[in-house]
Write a protein that holds these residues in place. Structure first.
Motif, mmCIF file in Angstrom:
data_model
loop_
_atom_site.group_PDB
_atom_site.id
_atom_site.type_symbol
_atom_site.label_atom_id
_atom_site.label_comp_id
_atom_site.label_asym_id
_atom_site.label_seq_id
_atom_site.Cartn_x
_atom_site.Cartn_y
_atom_site.Cartn_z
ATOM 1 N N GLY A 412 0.815 -1.212 0.000
ATOM 2 C CA GLY A 412 0.000 0.000 0.000
ATOM 3 C C GLY A 412 0.845 1.256 0.000
ATOM 4 O O GLY A 412 0.546 2.228 -0.696
ATOM 5 N N LEU A 413 1.939 1.246 0.778
ATOM 6 C CA LEU A 413 2.849 2.394 0.792
ATOM 7 C C LEU A 413 3.507 2.575 -0.569
ATOM 8 O O LEU A 413 3.700 3.697 -1.039
ATOM 9 N N PHE A 414 3.871 1.465 -1.203
ATOM 10 C CA PHE A 414 4.558 1.527 -2.491
ATOM 11 C C PHE A 414 3.654 2.091 -3.580
ATOM 12 O O PHE A 414 4.073 2.939 -4.380
ATOM 13 N N LEU A 482 -4.489 11.160 7.948
ATOM 14 C CA LEU A 482 -3.808 10.553 6.801
ATOM 15 C C LEU A 482 -2.351 10.999 6.774
ATOM 16 O O LEU A 482 -2.053 12.195 6.798
ATOM 17 N N LEU A 483 -1.449 10.023 6.728
ATOM 18 C CA LEU A 483 -0.024 10.304 6.530
ATOM 19 C C LEU A 483 0.281 10.044 5.062
ATOM 20 O O LEU A 483 0.245 8.888 4.610
ATOM 21 N N ASN A 484 0.545 11.094 4.297
ATOM 22 C CA ASN A 484 0.839 10.890 2.886
ATOM 23 C C ASN A 484 2.227 11.414 2.555
ATOM 24 O O ASN A 484 2.941 11.922 3.408
ATOM 25 N N GLY A 485 2.606 11.248 1.305
ATOM 26 C CA GLY A 485 3.943 11.637 0.887
ATOM 27 C C GLY A 485 4.983 10.582 1.195
ATOM 28 O O GLY A 485 6.186 10.836 1.114
ATOM 29 N N ILE A 486 4.543 9.369 1.555
ATOM 30 C CA ILE A 486 5.488 8.279 1.861
ATOM 31 C C ILE A 486 5.941 7.662 0.541
ATOM 32 O O ILE A 486 5.129 7.125 -0.220
ATOM 33 N N ASP A 487 7.218 7.744 0.252
ATOM 34 C CA ASP A 487 7.728 7.246 -1.023
ATOM 35 C C ASP A 487 8.769 6.167 -0.761
ATOM 36 O O ASP A 487 9.827 6.432 -0.183
ATOM 37 N N ILE A 488 8.463 4.936 -1.145
ATOM 38 C CA ILE A 488 9.419 3.837 -1.000
ATOM 39 C C ILE A 488 9.609 3.170 -2.356
ATOM 40 O O ILE A 488 8.711 3.179 -3.207
ATOM 41 N N THR A 489 10.773 2.581 -2.554
ATOM 42 C CA THR A 489 11.090 1.915 -3.807
ATOM 43 C C THR A 489 10.622 0.465 -3.772
ATOM 44 O O THR A 489 10.227 -0.059 -2.719
ATOM 45 N N ALA A 490 10.715 -0.196 -4.930
ATOM 46 C CA ALA A 490 10.358 -1.617 -4.995
ATOM 47 C C ALA A 490 11.289 -2.441 -4.100
ATOM 48 O O ALA A 490 10.847 -3.383 -3.429
ATOM 49 N N ILE A 521 18.003 -6.613 8.218
ATOM 50 C CA ILE A 521 17.160 -5.934 7.224
ATOM 51 C C ILE A 521 16.830 -4.517 7.687
ATOM 52 O O ILE A 521 16.849 -3.568 6.889
ATOM 53 N N VAL A 522 16.526 -4.354 8.976
ATOM 54 C CA VAL A 522 16.266 -3.012 9.515
ATOM 55 C C VAL A 522 17.482 -2.118 9.340
ATOM 56 O O VAL A 522 17.366 -0.936 8.993
ATOM 57 N N ALA A 523 18.666 -2.687 9.549
ATOM 58 C CA ALA A 523 19.897 -1.910 9.378
ATOM 59 C C ALA A 523 20.063 -1.461 7.929
ATOM 60 O O ALA A 523 20.415 -0.306 7.657
ATOM 61 N N VAL A 524 19.788 -2.358 6.996
ATOM 62 C CA VAL A 524 19.893 -2.012 5.564
ATOM 63 C C VAL A 524 18.892 -0.909 5.211
ATOM 64 O O VAL A 524 19.232 0.061 4.513
ATOM 65 N N LEU A 525 17.661 -1.060 5.687
ATOM 66 C CA LEU A 525 16.645 -0.037 5.422
ATOM 67 C C LEU A 525 17.039 1.311 6.025
ATOM 68 O O LEU A 525 16.844 2.367 5.403
ATOM 69 N N SER A 526 17.580 1.285 7.213
ATOM 70 C CA SER A 526 17.980 2.529 7.886
ATOM 71 C C SER A 526 19.112 3.217 7.143
ATOM 72 O O SER A 526 19.079 4.441 6.923
ATOM 73 N N ILE A 527 20.113 2.451 6.711
ATOM 74 C CA ILE A 527 21.241 3.032 5.976
ATOM 75 C C ILE A 527 20.762 3.626 4.652
ATOM 76 O O ILE A 527 21.162 4.736 4.269
ATOM 77 N N TYR A 586 8.903 12.016 -4.254
ATOM 78 C CA TYR A 586 10.119 11.267 -4.530
ATOM 79 C C TYR A 586 11.360 12.076 -4.133
ATOM 80 O O TYR A 586 12.354 11.513 -3.669
ATOM 81 N N LEU A 587 11.274 13.396 -4.290
ATOM 82 C CA LEU A 587 12.386 14.272 -3.932
ATOM 83 C C LEU A 587 12.425 14.600 -2.443
ATOM 84 O O LEU A 587 13.312 15.319 -1.991
#
Length: 704
Positions: A412-414, A482-490, A521-527, A586-587
């Motif tokens: 949903g976020l994606f 509503l929290l919007n503007g959340i941009d995550i990659t595939a 995985i959390v560490a990778v996402l955080s970095i 995205y920016l």
């Protein structure tokens, strides 16, 4: 330890999915899909025979691996067969532009203010004066201003004058890729028609069953329109019961999306599941004998497929009906299988029928939600033991909403870049209300011929729908709804699912390695998030967007931006949301500052109104001259702007443009097509460099 033996169909379905994904990645370059599939089938037969004779675990495992590879390349081959452009007669492979073409309407008719849209299956084309067989789908749009509700019908054969055009790519960065969306449905062309360009020459429905289903749905929709006078409530009722969403306006869509209850307006798994539960309860009096179980299954299947027929046999309903049909049959024959195998069988059947279902957002969300409810809901429900019947039901609905939301959260976020904070509260009331609205609506339609009873049923149905709309609007306006503007990659989406899976495995198996993997995985996402934030804080870029009939210019510095726009864009929130907002998200820009052209003030740049009503913008060393009126200023030295933007079909001679010595002339999408075409020729003749935003997409100039 994970045991895969009880889940054979999960392995098969995952292999099919792998083959389909392999085609999406390599399909254009990897040929002989049928031959490769046949090779692995032959290899499996040999491996299976050898395994039976050898009676060794290694041989059995090898035969199993080869068998799964058979399903991988079955998925690959099935995707090749369902890819429309692989047909040699496809429109993409024509030697020239057709002057005329003939096709049959093979899809539902979408009715919007001023126009109607549908899909035409092409049968013949006229190229260079000769008719020839052709194949391909064209999305056509026809003007509609008559009092007649529908001017086209499923199965109408149309003669079209002119040539369809390839679907254009997105005009702006990070914009929804409508071209890819249509390509997933086998549609590569569009045609915007005038009334005189289309003529009905016959009727030949490809599927008489679908034709009858669509005709029935139209009649039921017309009945709802007559009995529910309030337009908003009629729109919700038609979407909820029949899946007709033509009349839903942006405000009501926004209200349901902001509260996380948009799913009740899309006739799909939720609605079929609600009907299935009622049918199981109604027929629960049957004895456990084989004959009565079979009769119960036949009745349930009959009602489910009848409802699918009422809704026009839409793909989303068919997906859900197929799934619950497998559940019903499995229950009737008392197979010792689990729900995960049943879900896998349904997914495999749907993917073999159309592998491109895998790219459908509805397909992905439906199966993830079902898996979440099946696995997570019992575990969440067991956290509390409630003796009160009513509170127990509330807790049950609450855990269903939480389980479905958790399972679909990354996806949903994606796709939607937003998270409805009060989804748990809204679904707690909206889902039961939608259930009663669905039941009362279906019964009201069934008894519409009974004068007094039908009036009472429609009044009750209207009251429930009105209450749903009112409640959603109240929740929508709660603080931080509503929290919007959340941009995550595939990649981030996959990592989030990997984190959830590792966490679930840790809780289920109590093995520390899964917790370690989740932590990694959390560490990778955080970095990755830190690196992205640092990059965004240092960015500087200028973007001129492709917004039809409007001008939009973004000046982005760090995670702040100013959007310089004309009045047409400033007063059209949906235009901004669709064309510009995804790029700013995205920016890392949550919400830009808006500045109106002609106001003479921009916080982050020097904006000067010139005496001839044109304007000059100076930002980060870049000078942009905006011409929306014929230039009347003269100067002994050239102004030499970096960019000279022509807007609103401004009357200007190209020789005058030379006097400004611009670095590049830009034509934005506020200009008409005829104007831009004429300027192209004149600028080419004079050798002036130019960029046409409407043709080439948004101009993005990255300064840092």
């Amino acid at each position: 330890m994970l045991r895969w033996a009880p889940y054979p169909f999960i392995r098969i379905t995952l292999s099919l999915v792998a083959g389909i994904l392999l085609y999406f990645i390599l399909g254009e370059g990897l040929h002989y899909s049928m031959e490769i599939f046949a090779f692995f089938v032959a290899a499996f037969i040999i491996a299976a025979v050898f395994s039976l004779r050898a009676k060794a675990a290694e041989a059995t495992n090898m035969a199993g691996i080869v068998g799964l590879l058979c399903f991988v390349f079955l998925g690959f081959w099935a995707t090749h067969l369902h890819t429309e452009k692989n047909n040699p007669q496809h429109l993409l492979h024509l030697s020239g532009q057709p002057a005329y073409y003939v096709g049959v309407v093979e899809d539902y008719l979408v009715q919007k203010p001023g126009y109607q849209s549908t899909v035409l299956q092409v049968q013949q084309v006229q190229v260079n004066g000769k008719w020839q067989a052709a194949d391909g789908k064209v999305q056509i749009s026809l003007p509609h201003d008559s009092e007649k509700t529908y001017e086209l019908n499923y199965g109408d054969v149309l003669l079209i004058k002119g040539a369809p055009q390839k679907v254009a790519p997105p005009g702006n960065p990070n914009q929804f890729d409508y071209r890819q969306y249509l390509a997933n449905k086998g549609i590569y062309h569009r045609h915007y028609l005038q009334a005189f360009q289309a003529q009905k020459i016959g009727s030949a429905p490809p599927s008489p069953l679908l034709a009858a289903s669509i005709h029935l749905r139209r009649n039921l929709d017309f009945l709802l329109r007559q009995r529910i006078e309030a337009r908003r409530e009629y729109a919700i009722s038609s979407a909820l019961i029949l899946g007709v969403k033509d009349e839903l306006d942006n405000s009501i869509r926004s209200a349901y999306a902001s509260t996380g209850t948009m799913h009740v307006l899309a006739v799909s798994g939720l609605h079929v599941g609600l009907i299935y539960l009622v049918l199981v309860w109604l027929f629960s009096f049957f004895a456990p004998s084989v004959r009565q179980r079979v009769l119960q299954a036949v009745l349930i299947l009959g009602f489910l497929w009848t409802y699918a027929f009422l809704t026009g046999l839409s793909p989303s309903v068919l997906r859900a009906v197929v799934m619950f049909s497998f559940v019903t049959v499995g229950t009737a024959i008392k197979r010792q299988t689990n729900i995960y195998n049943t879900i896998a069988i349904a997914a495999a059947a749907l993917l073999l029928l159309n592998p491109y279902n895998l790219k459908e957002v509805g397909f992905q969300l439906s199966f993830l939600a079902v898996l979440g409810i099946v696995y997570l809901q019992p575990k969440l429900y067991g956290l509390l033991e409630i003796n009160n019947w009513l509170l127990d039901k509330v807790w049950s609905y609450f855990t269903v909403a939480i389980a479905a939301q958790l399972a679909t959260l990354p996806l949903g976020l994606f796709y939607f870049h937003q998270f409805p904070v009060y989804f748990w509260f809204a679904n707690l009331l909206i889902v039961p209300a939608a259930m009663f609205a669905l039941y009362t609506g279906i019964v009201a339609l069934a008894f519409s011929w009974v004068p007094v009873l039908s009036s009472l049923l429609f009044a009750l149905h209207y009251g429930i729908v009105w209450g749903m709309n009112w409640f959603n609007e109240v929740v929508q306006h709660l603080p931080y709804a509503l929290l919007n503007g959340i941009d995550i990659t595939a990649l981030q989406t996959w990592l989030l699912y990997a984190f959830f899976i590792m966490l679930l495995l840790f809780v289920a198996l109590r093995q520390l390695r899964y917790f370690a993997l989740a932590t990694g995985i959390v560490a990778v996402l955080s970095i990755k998030e830190i690196m992205e934030t640092v990059q965004q804080k240092e960015q500087e870029l200028l973007t001129i967007y492709n917004v039809r009939g409007s001008t939009g210019i973004a000046l982005v510095q760090g995670q702040q931006a100013t959007l310089l726009a004309d009045s047409a864009l400033l007063h059209d929130e949906s235009n901004f949301s669709f064309n510009i907002q995804p790029h700013l998200w995205y920016l890392g820009v949550a919400r830009p500052q808006f500045a109106s052209m002609g106001s003479g003030a921009i916080a982050s740049a020097a904006y000067t109104m010139l005496p001839d009503s044109n304007s000059l913008v100076v930002w980060q060393g870049q000078r942009m001259l905006l011409l929306s009126h014929p230039p009347q200023l003269t100067s002994q030295q050239p102004l030499s702007p970096n960019y000279l933007l022509l807007r609103n079909n401004v009357r200007v001679k190209p020789q005058v443009l030379q006097a400004y010595a611009p670095g590049k002339v830009i034509l934005d999408a506020s200009n008409s097509p005829w104007y831009r075409q004429r300027l192209h020729q004149q600028l080419d003749t004079l050798g002036i460099a130019y960029y046409d935003v409407a043709d080439s997409g948004a101009l993005v100039v990255r300064l840092r």
